[in-house]
Design a protein around this motif. Structure first.
Motif, mmCIF file in Angstrom:
data_model
loop_
_atom_site.group_PDB
_atom_site.id
_atom_site.type_symbol
_atom_site.label_atom_id
_atom_site.label_comp_id
_atom_site.label_asym_id
_atom_site.label_seq_id
_atom_site.Cartn_x
_atom_site.Cartn_y
_atom_site.Cartn_z
ATOM 1 N N LEU A 55 0.841 -1.204 0.000
ATOM 2 C CA LEU A 55 0.000 0.000 0.000
ATOM 3 C C LEU A 55 0.872 1.249 0.000
ATOM 4 O O LEU A 55 0.501 2.291 -0.513
ATOM 5 N N PHE A 56 2.044 1.137 0.624
ATOM 6 C CA PHE A 56 2.968 2.254 0.770
ATOM 7 C C PHE A 56 4.371 1.696 0.956
ATOM 8 O O PHE A 56 4.552 0.508 1.220
ATOM 9 N N SER A 57 5.364 2.557 0.821
ATOM 10 C CA SER A 57 6.758 2.134 0.968
ATOM 11 C C SER A 57 7.137 2.047 2.442
ATOM 12 O O SER A 57 6.687 2.859 3.260
ATOM 13 N N VAL A 58 7.982 1.056 2.774
ATOM 14 C CA VAL A 58 8.500 0.906 4.142
ATOM 15 C C VAL A 58 10.011 0.744 4.058
ATOM 16 O O VAL A 58 10.508 -0.108 3.312
ATOM 17 N N ILE A 59 10.740 1.578 4.798
ATOM 18 C CA ILE A 59 12.192 1.423 4.872
ATOM 19 C C ILE A 59 12.635 1.403 6.330
ATOM 20 O O ILE A 59 11.947 1.936 7.200
ATOM 21 N N GLY A 60 13.777 0.803 6.594
ATOM 22 C CA GLY A 60 14.360 0.806 7.935
ATOM 23 C C GLY A 60 15.424 1.879 8.039
ATOM 24 O O GLY A 60 16.289 1.990 7.176
ATOM 25 N N LEU A 61 15.351 2.672 9.086
ATOM 26 C CA LEU A 61 16.361 3.709 9.315
ATOM 27 C C LEU A 61 16.543 3.912 10.825
ATOM 28 O O LEU A 61 16.246 4.965 11.376
ATOM 29 N N PRO A 62 17.054 2.871 11.510
ATOM 30 C CA PRO A 62 17.184 2.968 12.971
ATOM 31 C C PRO A 62 18.495 3.628 13.399
ATOM 32 O O PRO A 62 19.325 3.024 14.085
ATOM 33 N N ARG A 63 18.689 4.880 12.966
ATOM 34 C CA ARG A 63 19.894 5.592 13.377
ATOM 35 C C ARG A 63 19.566 7.060 13.621
ATOM 36 O O ARG A 63 18.588 7.593 13.093
ATOM 37 N N ALA A 64 20.408 7.692 14.411
ATOM 38 C CA ALA A 64 20.129 9.038 14.911
ATOM 39 C C ALA A 64 20.514 10.128 13.908
ATOM 40 O O ALA A 64 20.925 11.223 14.296
ATOM 41 N N THR A 65 20.346 9.835 12.619
ATOM 42 C CA THR A 65 20.649 10.821 11.575
ATOM 43 C C THR A 65 19.421 11.094 10.702
ATOM 44 O O THR A 65 19.551 11.653 9.621
ATOM 45 N N ILE A 66 18.257 10.697 11.187
ATOM 46 C CA ILE A 66 17.028 10.853 10.392
ATOM 47 C C ILE A 66 16.818 12.318 10.019
ATOM 48 O O ILE A 66 16.475 12.640 8.884
ATOM 49 N N HIS A 67 17.024 13.220 10.991
ATOM 50 C CA HIS A 67 16.778 14.648 10.739
ATOM 51 C C HIS A 67 17.720 15.213 9.678
ATOM 52 O O HIS A 67 17.379 16.184 9.005
#
Length: 209
Positions: A55-67
């Motif tokens: 239905l939508f895209s899902v990605i993993g980004l478990p790090r403190a650089t998202i911003h």
């Protein structure tokens, strides 16, 4: 629009809320990205359990650089939803700084109400740098016909953050749909669970005006 779903307390239903909100936004015609920022990867597990077209895209980004990465990652999407982990403060701070709106799912229990203090402090820290950041509580996993379920909104008034009128009740369909890699709206479009998620989406849209 970037929506962070955060609470420093575990077990409040962040992933379930994130997935089902993303599904309704997508069903409404928006291009949606769900970022799984939890090292446990529950949203990625949900996507892996799915047999149908996404239905939508899902990605993993478990790090403190998202911003730092969000502007590049969010290109081409109408809505980005960040499913954040509990207790990982640097990662939570990064998710907050990346977001335009913070939704704080809270269960109707005294422990959850007390624990909300931690995420409110992080949001207040972020407001120094990001003055237009908005935030709101969403009462989640509410048990019908209980006093605490009725009183939780009043109890949350000790914080400077508003509570949505729409709330999510604890229902078996949420677990059943998750096991199939589906959202509740795909299992039963007319279910009470779907209506509640739609009501939260409607309130998000009104809140952001």
């Amino acid at each position: 629009m970037i929506i962070g779903v955060l609470n420093q307390k575990g077990g409040v239903g962040k992933t379930t809320l994130s997935i089902n909100l993303a599904a309704i936004f997508s069903r409404n015609g928006a291009r949606v990205l769900l970022i799984d920022a939890d090292p446990q990867g529950s949203a990625l597990d949900w996507a892996a359990a799915r047999n149908e077209e996404p239905l939508f895209s899902v990605i993993g980004l478990p790090r403190a650089t998202i911003h730092k990465e969000i502007n590049q990652i969010a290109k081409g999407y109408d809505y980005v939803i960040i499913d954040s982990p509990p207790r990982v403060t640097d990662l939570a701070r990064s998710a907050i700084m990346a977001s335009d709106l913070i939704l704080i799912p809270v269960q109707p229990s005294p422990y959850d109400i007390w624990a909300a203090d931690e995420i409110i402090k992080l949001i207040n820290e972020a407001l120094i740098y990001k003055q237009n950041l908005k935030s709101a509580f969403v009462i989640n996993r509410k048990i019908l016909n209980t006093a605490i379920g009725r009183d939780v909104r009043e109890a949350l008034e000790v914080y400077s953050v508003p509570s949505f009128k729409a709330s999510i009740t604890q229902r078996v369909i949420f677990a059943e749909s998750a096991a199939q890699g589906k959202a509740v709206c795909e299992i039963d479009e007319k279910s009470l669970a779907t209506k509640e998620i739609k009501a939260v989406v409607k309130e998000i849209m009104e809140f952001l005006k």
